[in-house]
Scaffold this motif. Structure first.
Motif, short mmCIF file in Angstrom:
data_model
loop_
_atom_site.label_atom_id
_atom_site.label_comp_id
_atom_site.label_asym_id
_atom_site.label_seq_id
_atom_site.Cartn_x
_atom_site.Cartn_y
_atom_site.Cartn_z
N GLY A 1 10.31 -17.09 140.21
CA GLY A 1 9.64 -15.82 140.00
C GLY A 1 8.20 -16.01 139.54
N ALA A 2 7.97 -16.98 138.67
CA ALA A 2 6.61 -17.27 138.21
C ALA A 2 5.75 -17.77 139.36
CB ALA A 2 6.65 -18.31 137.09
N LEU A 3 6.30 -18.63 140.18
CA LEU A 3 5.56 -19.14 141.33
C LEU A 3 5.23 -18.02 142.31
CD1 LEU A 3 4.40 -21.45 143.02
CD2 LEU A 3 6.69 -21.78 143.98
N VAL A 4 6.21 -17.19 142.59
CA VAL A 4 5.99 -16.07 143.51
C VAL A 4 4.97 -15.10 142.92
CG1 VAL A 4 7.09 -14.01 144.49
CG2 VAL A 4 8.20 -16.23 144.70
N VAL B 1 8.23 -11.13 136.30
CA VAL B 1 9.15 -10.03 136.60
C VAL B 1 8.93 -9.53 138.02
CG1 VAL B 1 9.77 -7.65 135.98
CG2 VAL B 1 9.41 -9.37 134.19
N LEU B 2 7.66 -9.37 138.38
CA LEU B 2 7.32 -8.93 139.72
C LEU B 2 7.83 -9.93 140.76
CD1 LEU B 2 5.73 -6.87 141.41
CD2 LEU B 2 3.78 -8.39 141.20
N GLY B 3 7.69 -11.21 140.48
CA GLY B 3 8.19 -12.23 141.41
C GLY B 3 9.69 -12.18 141.58
N ILE C 1 10.74 -18.45 148.73
CA ILE C 1 9.35 -18.23 148.30
C ILE C 1 8.67 -17.23 149.24
CG2 ILE C 1 7.07 -19.29 148.05
CD1 ILE C 1 8.57 -21.81 147.02
N ILE C 2 8.82 -17.43 150.53
CA ILE C 2 8.20 -16.52 151.50
C ILE C 2 8.74 -15.10 151.33
CG2 ILE C 2 8.01 -15.96 153.96
CD1 ILE C 2 7.93 -19.04 154.44
N ALA C 3 10.05 -14.96 151.24
CA ALA C 3 10.66 -13.63 151.06
C ALA C 3 10.20 -13.01 149.75
CB ALA C 3 12.18 -13.73 151.09
N GLY C 4 10.13 -13.81 148.70
CA GLY C 4 9.68 -13.30 147.41
C GLY C 4 8.24 -12.83 147.44
N VAL C 5 7.38 -13.60 148.07
CA VAL C 5 5.97 -13.22 148.15
C VAL C 5 5.80 -11.94 148.97
CG1 VAL C 5 3.71 -13.89 149.05
CG2 VAL C 5 5.04 -15.53 147.72
N VAL C 6 6.50 -11.86 150.09
CA VAL C 6 6.42 -10.64 150.92
C VAL C 6 6.91 -9.44 150.11
CG1 VAL C 6 7.41 -9.47 152.93
CG2 VAL C 6 6.59 -11.81 153.14
N GLY C 7 8.03 -9.57 149.44
CA GLY C 7 8.55 -8.47 148.63
C GLY C 7 7.63 -8.11 147.48
N ALA C 8 7.07 -9.12 146.82
CA ALA C 8 6.18 -8.86 145.69
C ALA C 8 4.88 -8.22 146.15
CB ALA C 8 5.90 -10.16 144.93
N VAL C 9 4.34 -8.64 147.29
CA VAL C 9 3.13 -8.01 147.82
C VAL C 9 3.40 -6.53 148.10
CG1 VAL C 9 1.62 -7.91 149.86
CG2 VAL C 9 2.02 -10.10 148.71
N ILE C 10 4.55 -6.23 148.67
CA ILE C 10 4.91 -4.83 148.93
C ILE C 10 5.00 -4.06 147.61
CG2 ILE C 10 6.78 -3.33 149.74
CD1 ILE C 10 7.28 -5.49 151.93
N LEU C 11 5.62 -4.65 146.59
CA LEU C 11 5.73 -3.98 145.30
C LEU C 11 4.37 -3.77 144.65
CD1 LEU C 11 8.85 -5.67 143.66
CD2 LEU C 11 8.67 -3.36 144.59
N VAL C 12 3.51 -4.78 144.68
CA VAL C 12 2.18 -4.65 144.08
C VAL C 12 1.39 -3.56 144.79
CG1 VAL C 12 -0.06 -5.80 143.80
CG2 VAL C 12 2.03 -6.99 143.17
N TYR C 13 1.46 -3.53 146.11
CA TYR C 13 0.77 -2.51 146.88
C TYR C 13 1.30 -1.12 146.49
CZ TYR C 13 -0.97 0.28 150.71
OH TYR C 13 -1.59 1.27 151.44
N ALA C 14 2.61 -0.98 146.43
CA ALA C 14 3.21 0.32 146.09
C ALA C 14 2.82 0.76 144.68
CB ALA C 14 4.73 0.25 146.23
N PHE C 15 2.87 -0.15 143.71
CA PHE C 15 2.47 0.19 142.35
C PHE C 15 0.99 0.52 142.28
CE2 PHE C 15 6.27 -2.30 140.76
CZ PHE C 15 6.96 -1.18 140.35
N GLY C 16 0.17 -0.20 143.00
CA GLY C 16 -1.26 0.07 143.03
C GLY C 16 -1.56 1.44 143.60
N GLU C 17 -0.87 1.81 144.67
CA GLU C 17 -1.06 3.13 145.27
C GLU C 17 -0.61 4.22 144.31
OE1 GLU C 17 -2.51 4.30 148.19
OE2 GLU C 17 -3.27 2.25 148.11
N THR C 18 0.49 4.00 143.63
CA THR C 18 0.99 4.98 142.66
C THR C 18 -0.01 5.18 141.53
OG1 THR C 18 3.28 4.36 143.15
CG2 THR C 18 2.89 5.52 141.09
N ARG C 19 -0.57 4.08 141.05
CA ARG C 19 -1.58 4.17 139.99
C ARG C 19 -2.83 4.91 140.46
NH1 ARG C 19 -2.72 -1.38 136.93
NH2 ARG C 19 -1.72 -2.21 138.77
N ARG C 20 -3.27 4.60 141.66
CA ARG C 20 -4.47 5.24 142.20
C ARG C 20 -4.25 6.75 142.37
NH1 ARG C 20 -5.46 0.18 143.93
NH2 ARG C 20 -4.33 -0.12 145.85
#
Length: 81
Positions: A8-11, A31-33, A58-77
């Motif tokens: 998770g830390a690596l992701v 946690v995000l990872g 790792i690949i699946a985790g990064v893809v999922g985490a990028v989606i989560l970061v994007y979604a949280f960023g949009e929600t914040r904006r």
């Protein structure tokens, strides 16, 4: 458990570099990872590409985490408009 935290830390670290400016700190990135791994595994399973091995996780985790970061960023904006 420890391997999940390390993975998770690596992701989270990789996602932080991919999504510049969207970091959530060390603990937040771990946690995000971890949640990114769950989301990524689910999404890859839905499309029939279940990840296998460490690299697949790792690949699946990064893809999922990028989606989560994007979604949280949009929600914040949207809240700050």
């Amino acid at each position: 458990m420890i391997s999940t935290i390390i993975l998770g830390a690596l992701v989270g670290f990789l996602t932080g570099h991919i999504m510049r400016g969207e970091g959530f700190g060390a603990i937040g990135n771990i946690v995000l990872g971890i949640f990114g791994g769950i989301v990524g595994r689910f999404l890859f399973g839905v499309i029939g590409l279940g990840p296998t091995g460490l690299i697949g996780d790792i690949i699946a985790g990064v893809v999922g985490a990028v989606i989560l970061v994007y979604a949280f960023g949009e929600t914040r904006r949207r809240r700050h408009r």
